[in-house]
Scaffold this motif. Structure first.
Motif, mmCIF file in Angstrom:
data_model
loop_
_atom_site.group_PDB
_atom_site.id
_atom_site.type_symbol
_atom_site.label_atom_id
_atom_site.label_comp_id
_atom_site.label_asym_id
_atom_site.label_seq_id
_atom_site.Cartn_x
_atom_site.Cartn_y
_atom_site.Cartn_z
ATOM 1 N N UNK A 125 49.090 62.968 61.568
ATOM 2 C CA UNK A 125 48.202 63.965 60.971
ATOM 3 C C UNK A 125 48.908 65.316 60.812
ATOM 4 N N UNK A 126 49.861 65.630 61.676
ATOM 5 C CA UNK A 126 50.602 66.894 61.519
ATOM 6 C C UNK A 126 51.379 66.926 60.210
ATOM 7 N N UNK A 127 51.825 65.761 59.744
ATOM 8 C CA UNK A 127 52.516 65.705 58.454
ATOM 9 C C UNK A 127 51.574 66.103 57.331
ATOM 10 N N UNK A 128 50.325 65.675 57.417
ATOM 11 C CA UNK A 128 49.336 66.041 56.400
ATOM 12 C C UNK A 128 49.186 67.559 56.364
ATOM 13 N N UNK A 129 49.048 68.171 57.527
ATOM 14 C CA UNK A 129 48.931 69.629 57.582
ATOM 15 C C UNK A 129 50.168 70.301 56.988
ATOM 16 N N UNK A 130 51.372 69.778 57.292
ATOM 17 C CA UNK A 130 52.614 70.364 56.765
ATOM 18 C C UNK A 130 52.661 70.292 55.244
ATOM 19 N N UNK A 131 52.296 69.124 54.676
ATOM 20 C CA UNK A 131 52.353 68.961 53.221
ATOM 21 C C UNK A 131 51.377 69.910 52.529
ATOM 22 N N UNK A 132 50.169 70.021 53.075
ATOM 23 C CA UNK A 132 49.156 70.886 52.468
ATOM 24 C C UNK A 132 49.596 72.346 52.581
ATOM 25 N N UNK A 133 50.115 72.728 53.739
ATOM 26 C CA UNK A 133 50.582 74.107 53.932
ATOM 27 C C UNK A 133 51.713 74.432 52.961
ATOM 28 N N UNK A 134 52.665 73.529 52.824
ATOM 29 C CA UNK A 134 53.788 73.746 51.909
ATOM 30 C C UNK A 134 53.297 73.869 50.471
#
Length: 57
Positions: free
Chosen positions: A38-47
């Motif tokens: 789930x942290x990857x999802x947050x990273x992609x959205x933030x980027x």
């Protein structure tokens, strides 16, 4: 020492993750669907948000 395995995720999957997030799907359900943390999802959205507002090219 053991190296941590890193998952290579294509740009197409990253774009789909961001699209689904904008459509209102939960980050946890998106992570389960693509079998990513789930942290990857947050990273992609933030980027993607940084690119949209012009902080990153």
């Amino acid at each position: 020492m053991l190296e941590k395995a890193r998952q290579v995720i294509s740009d197409e999957v990253k774009a789909e993750v961001v699209r689904l997030t904008h459509e209102g799907y939960s980050k946890a359900s998106i992570a389960r669907h693509f079998n990513i943390h789930v942290n990857s999802v947050y990273r992609f959205v933030h980027a993607s948000n940084l690119v949209e507002v012009g902080h990153v090219e």
